[in-house]
Design a protein around this motif. Structure first.
Motif, PDB file in Angstrom:
ATOM      1  N   ARG A  33      49.160  12.233  73.240  1.00 18.42           N
ATOM      2  CA  ARG A  33      48.567  11.662  72.021  1.00 18.42           C
ATOM      3  C   ARG A  33      49.233  12.214  70.768  1.00 18.42           C
ATOM      4  O   ARG A  33      49.395  11.501  69.798  1.00 18.42           O
ATOM      5  CB  ARG A  33      47.078  11.990  71.960  1.00 18.42           C
ATOM      6  N   ASP A  73      53.205   1.775  68.846  1.00 17.26           N
ATOM      7  CA  ASP A  73      52.452   2.811  69.565  1.00 17.26           C
ATOM      8  C   ASP A  73      52.050   3.971  68.658  1.00 17.26           C
ATOM      9  O   ASP A  73      51.316   4.851  69.072  1.00 17.26           O
ATOM     10  CB  ASP A  73      53.290   3.376  70.721  1.00 17.26           C
ATOM     11  N   VAL A  75      50.168   5.677  65.626  1.00 14.91           N
ATOM     12  CA  VAL A  75      48.967   5.524  64.809  1.00 14.91           C
ATOM     13  C   VAL A  75      49.156   6.195  63.456  1.00 14.91           C
ATOM     14  O   VAL A  75      48.719   5.680  62.434  1.00 14.91           O
ATOM     15  CB  VAL A  75      47.739   6.139  65.529  1.00 14.91           C
ATOM     16  N   LYS A  95      48.977   5.981  70.014  1.00 19.77           N
ATOM     17  CA  LYS A  95      47.771   5.268  70.447  1.00 19.77           C
ATOM     18  C   LYS A  95      47.283   5.806  71.786  1.00 19.77           C
ATOM     19  O   LYS A  95      48.082   6.190  72.640  1.00 19.77           O
ATOM     20  CB  LYS A  95      48.078   3.774  70.624  1.00 19.77           C
TER      21      LYS A  95
END
Length: 98
Positions: A33, A73, A75, A95
């Motif tokens: 992440r 992808d 964020v 994401k």
């Protein structure tokens, strides 16, 4: 805090771009992440640098990420905490995979 780290500092621009793209692919495949990307700290240019550009990776990285195959992808892009490199690093938040 970061799930994955990429160290680009000291690389030339072509090598840094290649490492960044390869690393983001790996991070996504692992389900990471938060990716810590060490770019190196920009330094004031002085006569001793003989025209060598400092902070070139840092200057390009936002454009590279925005134009990459991984742009959808990503964020967020945030400055790194001091313990992770401060001004010489960023976090790339990806994401959540479902």
């Amino acid at each position: 805090m970061p799930d994955f780290s990429l160290d680009l500092h000291g690389a030339n621009l072509d090598a840094a771009y290649s490492r960044l793209m390869h690393g983001l692919g790996q991070a996504l495949a692992m389900g990471a992440r938060v990716v810590l990307v060490v770019t190196g700290k920009p330094r004031p240019v002085d006569a001793m640098d003989r025209g060598e550009r400092r902070g070139a990776i840092r200057a390009k990285i936002s454009d590279w990420l925005a134009a990459s195959q991984y742009a959808s992808d990503i964020v967020a892009i945030r400055g790194a905490h001091r313990r992770h490199g401060g001004a010489g690093a960023i976090y790339v938040v990806l994401k959540r995979r479902r």
